[in-house]
Every structure is written in C-alpha cells, then in structure tokens.
Design a protein around this motif. Structure first.
Motif, PDB file in Angstrom:
ATOM      1  N   THR A  54       0.799  -1.225   0.000  1.00 10.32           N
ATOM      2  CA  THR A  54       0.000   0.000   0.000  1.00 10.32           C
ATOM      3  C   THR A  54       0.831   1.275   0.000  1.00 10.32           C
ATOM      4  O   THR A  54       0.279   2.362   0.127  1.00 10.32           O
ATOM      5  N   PRO A  59       1.807   0.092  -8.903  1.00 13.03           N
ATOM      6  CA  PRO A  59       0.599  -0.674  -8.609  1.00 13.03           C
ATOM      7  C   PRO A  59       1.011  -2.072  -8.139  1.00 13.03           C
ATOM      8  O   PRO A  59       2.089  -2.566  -8.509  1.00 13.03           O
ATOM      9  N   LEU A  90       4.874  -3.230 -12.386  1.00 13.62           N
ATOM     10  CA  LEU A  90       3.823  -3.714 -11.502  1.00 13.62           C
ATOM     11  C   LEU A  90       4.436  -4.722 -10.539  1.00 13.62           C
ATOM     12  O   LEU A  90       5.206  -5.579 -10.968  1.00 13.62           O
ATOM     13  N   LEU A 117      -6.064  -5.512  -7.412  1.00 12.38           N
ATOM     14  CA  LEU A 117      -5.024  -4.590  -7.873  1.00 12.38           C
ATOM     15  C   LEU A 117      -5.117  -3.327  -7.025  1.00 12.38           C
ATOM     16  O   LEU A 117      -6.190  -2.731  -6.930  1.00 12.38           O
ATOM     17  N   LYS A 119      -3.738   0.487  -6.360  1.00 12.11           N
ATOM     18  CA  LYS A 119      -3.108   1.650  -6.986  1.00 12.11           C
ATOM     19  C   LYS A 119      -3.170   2.779  -5.974  1.00 12.11           C
ATOM     20  O   LYS A 119      -4.220   3.025  -5.386  1.00 12.11           O
ATOM     21  N   ASP A 120      -2.047   3.428  -5.758  1.00 14.66           N
ATOM     22  CA  ASP A 120      -1.979   4.534  -4.794  1.00 14.66           C
ATOM     23  C   ASP A 120      -2.477   4.090  -3.419  1.00 14.66           C
ATOM     24  O   ASP A 120      -3.138   4.853  -2.715  1.00 14.66           O
ATOM     25  N   GLU A 123      -7.600  -0.160  -3.238  1.00 19.64           N
ATOM     26  CA  GLU A 123      -8.091  -1.152  -4.191  1.00 19.64           C
ATOM     27  C   GLU A 123      -8.621  -0.447  -5.436  1.00 19.64           C
ATOM     28  O   GLU A 123      -9.464   0.439  -5.350  1.00 19.64           O
ATOM     29  N   ALA A 124      -8.115  -0.861  -6.607  1.00 16.50           N
ATOM     30  CA  ALA A 124      -8.541  -0.268  -7.869  1.00 16.50           C
ATOM     31  C   ALA A 124      -9.358  -1.242  -8.707  1.00 16.50           C
ATOM     32  O   ALA A 124     -10.167  -0.818  -9.540  1.00 16.50           O
ATOM     33  N   LEU A 144      -5.354  -0.848 -15.064  1.00 16.85           N
ATOM     34  CA  LEU A 144      -4.376   0.238 -15.068  1.00 16.85           C
ATOM     35  C   LEU A 144      -4.693   1.347 -16.061  1.00 16.85           C
ATOM     36  O   LEU A 144      -4.033   2.393 -16.050  1.00 16.85           O
TER      37      LEU A 144
END
Length: 147
Positions: A54, A59, A90, A117, A119-120, A123-124, A144
């Motif tokens: 995290t 990602p 990744l 996945l 991202k930043d 959860e994306a 992505l």
C-alpha cells in the motif's frame, strides 16, 4: 529531469527512490542491498503487507489463494510468469488465506483465487476466479487504464 519512483523493498520495507527510466536495471535496496525485483511474487503477511503493497508508486497485484484450492494451484504458474513479465511496472504478491486469515478478512475475500489490484494504496480492481495468461493480461490492462 527524470521522475523518481518510490519503490518499497520487498525484503525490508524501506522506500527507495529509483529514476523511472532505470527501474528495469535491477536496482537494489539502499538499506538492505537486496534486489527490489526478483521476477517472483512477494509472499505477503500481516507484518509486511502494508509496508509493501500500500506504499510507493507501483501498482500491486495481489493473489489471495490457499494451498488446498485446486484452481489456485492451477493459476499459480500463470501468476508466476506474470511476475517476470510485469516487473518493474507492476509488483505482484500472494496472500495465503489459510496462513493469513486476518488479511483475507480485511479485504472481504469470499472466494479464491481472488485478485486485487492496488493503486496509490487503494483497491482499484478485483477479480475472482482463475485466469489464463491472456485474461490476466487483459485484467491488468483494464485495471491500469486511465479512467
């Protein structure tokens, strides 16, 4: 001037600043001197998950699985090959839901395998069920893609 990526070390959790154009040159951690990328998924535990999954600019794709799960075991070679293919753009990691039930509960894992996945640090995208290599690549590309 190049952009520096913040990349957490999978071994010690230290954040390393790596110029984006040099990320594929097998950089080492400034603290523990081990490689930031190995071409293998990181084994996540409750202890190292937040420090690696995290944080940073990469990602992170996490496979929640269990050793007794046939589809999980069948998907493992696809995920392993993906780690070698997608790094250093990744980071890939695995969570054994039997050994790490607190992580499974935290992310509401109801079926396995489940891919999430991040991202930043958030959860994306999420996908339940085993995928073949082409499906995994499509899932990553869609997750992505800029929205």
């Amino acid at each position: 001037m190049s952009t520096a990526l913040a990349i957490p070390c999978p071994h010690c959790g230290a954040i390393n600043r790596v110029p984006a154009e040099r990320a594929d040159e097998h950089p080492n951690c400034g603290r523990c001197k081990q490689g930031l990328f190995s071409g293998h998924p990181v084994e996540f535990t409750a202890t190292n998950f937040d420090a690696i999954a995290t944080r940073g600019d990469l990602p992170v794709l996490v496979d929640f699985w269990a050793p007794w799960c046939g589809p999980c075991v069948g998907f493992a070679p696809v995920f392993l090959q993906a780690a070698a293919k997608f790094e250093p753009r990744l980071r890939l990691g695995k969570v054994d839901t039997e050994a790490q039930p607190q992580l499974a509960a935290r992310f509401g894992i109801r079926s396995i395998p489940t891919l999430i996945l991040f991202k930043d640090g958030r959860e994306a995208a999420r996908q339940s069920g085993a995928l073949n290599a082409a499906q995994l690549q499509q899932f990553v590309a869609n997750a992505l893609a800029p929205h």
